[in-house]
Design an enzyme around this catalytic site. Structure first.
Site, PDB file in Angstrom:
ATOM      1  N   CYS A 142       0.793  -1.227   0.000  1.00 45.71           N
ATOM      2  CA  CYS A 142       0.000   0.000   0.000  1.00 45.71           C
ATOM      3  C   CYS A 142       0.830   1.285   0.000  1.00 45.71           C
ATOM      4  O   CYS A 142       0.267   2.357  -0.243  1.00 45.71           O
ATOM      5  CB  CYS A 142      -0.944  -0.002   1.195  1.00 45.71           C
ATOM      6  SG  CYS A 142      -1.691  -1.601   1.523  1.00 45.71           S
ATOM      7  N   HIS A 274      -5.461   7.297   4.680  1.00 50.57           N
ATOM      8  CA  HIS A 274      -5.328   5.920   4.204  1.00 50.57           C
ATOM      9  C   HIS A 274      -6.661   5.201   4.385  1.00 50.57           C
ATOM     10  O   HIS A 274      -7.122   4.525   3.477  1.00 50.57           O
ATOM     11  CB  HIS A 274      -4.218   5.210   4.977  1.00 50.57           C
ATOM     12  CG  HIS A 274      -3.931   3.826   4.509  1.00 50.57           C
ATOM     13  ND1 HIS A 274      -3.567   3.546   3.210  1.00 50.57           N
ATOM     14  CD2 HIS A 274      -3.953   2.631   5.153  1.00 50.57           C
ATOM     15  CE1 HIS A 274      -3.371   2.239   3.078  1.00 50.57           C
ATOM     16  NE2 HIS A 274      -3.604   1.669   4.235  1.00 50.57           N
ATOM     17  N   HIS A 311      -9.504   0.022  -2.412  1.00 47.82           N
ATOM     18  CA  HIS A 311      -8.087   0.003  -2.079  1.00 47.82           C
ATOM     19  C   HIS A 311      -7.317  -0.574  -3.261  1.00 47.82           C
ATOM     20  O   HIS A 311      -7.427  -1.761  -3.575  1.00 47.82           O
ATOM     21  CB  HIS A 311      -7.868  -0.844  -0.821  1.00 47.82           C
ATOM     22  CG  HIS A 311      -6.505  -0.686  -0.227  1.00 47.82           C
ATOM     23  ND1 HIS A 311      -5.466  -0.055  -0.885  1.00 47.82           N
ATOM     24  CD2 HIS A 311      -5.990  -1.091   0.963  1.00 47.82           C
ATOM     25  CE1 HIS A 311      -4.393  -0.063  -0.119  1.00 47.82           C
ATOM     26  NE2 HIS A 311      -4.689  -0.682   1.004  1.00 47.82           N
TER      27      HIS A 311
END
Length: 382
Positions: A142, A274, A311
């Protein structure tokens, strides 16, 4: 707020000269703007592979036939054209990449895997686009795109390069879907609900994007899309999967990014968080914002746009970087979708229901990854 940005003490200002992106909303920055600012999530039933055996069957999927390498090539050409780079300027600009591994290669015999490294995409793209060679390829989940953007900005600020092209890509595949489903990390109610009570986990999304960064002083008559004024990276060294509950690593990354940008916490007008919608991540990220920003943590507007585009793993930081550029351009902040109610561990000023009009000057983009890695980027208006 009116806080003038002070160039980093050790380098040149870094401008964004071109940008192109593909998400579950389709190809194009305009498609991303329309989708995210509509507040409507892009999650649809996955058709790229069979999800019948999984707990969850949705993702923010673009055209299921999309080939990642072909998409990155098209996006890179679009971003380079927008930036107006000549053939000579292209030839001096290296390519830095963040890329999700090709699941087909992982199933090949070991010897054949080694002959087809993940860095091959950057090498091929650099050659086809006439760029000045392939630099590092980040695969660290990520934070990969955030790391790639930070490396490119550092290279320009230090004078090592005048321009750097940054590409990032991830398409939802059966392998990663299986991993997150088996770990019960995905939201079985089909909604990603960052910082909300009753949040049940993340949802995946397709993402690919390319930006062209350059030293701002190179073309004084050209208005860039924005400035990458600060970047910071730090680790938790706490747990293989869970972030530090007090957000220590992310707070350090934020502090370093603000220091490089020459800004106090109160100068931030928005945080693109995030915000994966998992209980431990969202509370830890909230703790990090309070640790790094102090009293400003409860008054700065915050949203996680993963609630709409999903995501995108290695490409998450790139998609959200482009969204930050759009927020600065539009004078409007995207919503934190899927919110059901307050969580006492997430004391933040969330952008809810409708986009919030704010003439932002400086915004913060955050990402975190398994293993305790954290990135923070400060994006400023041109």
């Amino acid at each position: 707020m009116n806080h003038e940005w002070k160039p980093d003490r050790t380098g040149r200002a870094v401008a964004v000269a071109g940008a192109a992106v593909t998400t579950g909303y389709g190809r194009g920055v305009e498609a991303l703007r329309e989708g995210v600012w509509s507040g409507e999530p892009a999650f649809v039933p996955v058709t790229r592979f069979d999800t019948g055996r999984y707990r969850v069957g949705v993702a923010a999927q673009c055209d299921p036939a999309t080939n990642l390498d072909d998409e990155l090539l098209a996006l890179a050409e679009e971003a380079l054209t927008q930036a107006g780079l000549s053939a000579a300027e292209r030839a001096e600009a290296p390519l830095v990449m963040a890329r999700h591994a090709d699941p087909a290669i992982s199933r090949l015999p070991r010897a054949e895997q080694e002959s087809r490294p993940i860095s091959g995409t950057a090498t091929a793209l650099s050659r086809e686009l006439g760029l000045g060679g392939a630099g590092r390829t980040y695969i660290n989940a990520c934070v990969a795109a955030g790391n790639a953007l930070a490396e490119a900005a550092s290279s320009i600020a230090s004078g090592r390069h005048d321009r750097v092209v940054v590409a990032a890509g991830h398409l939802v595949d059966a392998e990663s879907f299986t991993t997150f489903d088996a770990g019960k990390a995905m939201a079985d109610d089909g909604r990603l609900r960052p910082f909300s009570s009753g949040r049940r986990g993340l949802l995946l999304g397709d993402g690919a994007g390319v930006v062209v960064l350059e030293a701002a002083a190179l073309r004084p008559g050209r208005r860039p899309l924005g400035l990458l004024t600060g970047w910071g990276m730090a680790g938790d060294a706490h747990h293989v999967c869970r972030p530090h509950p007090r957000g220590i690593g992310m707070a350090r990354a934020i502090a370093r990014a603000l220091d490089r940008a020459g800004l106090p916490p109160r100068a931030l007008d928005y945080v693109n968080a995030h915000g994966t919608g998992t209980p431990s991540n969202d509370s830890a990220e909230t703790a990090a914002l309070h640790r790094a920003l102090g009293e400003h943590a409860e008054s700065v507007p915050v949203s996680s746009t993963k609630s709409m585009h999903g995501h995108a793993l290695q490409a998450a930081g790139m998609v959200e970087f482009v969204i930050c550029l759009l927020a600065l351009e539009l004078g409007s902040l995207p919503v934190n979708s899927g919110w059901l109610g307050p969580d006492p561990d997430c004391r933040l000023d969330l952008v809810l229901d409708t986009p919030r009009p704010v003439e932002a000057r400086h915004v913060l983009s955050l990402n975190a990854a398994f293993g305790g890695a954290n990135t923070a980027l400060v994006v400023s208006a041109a």
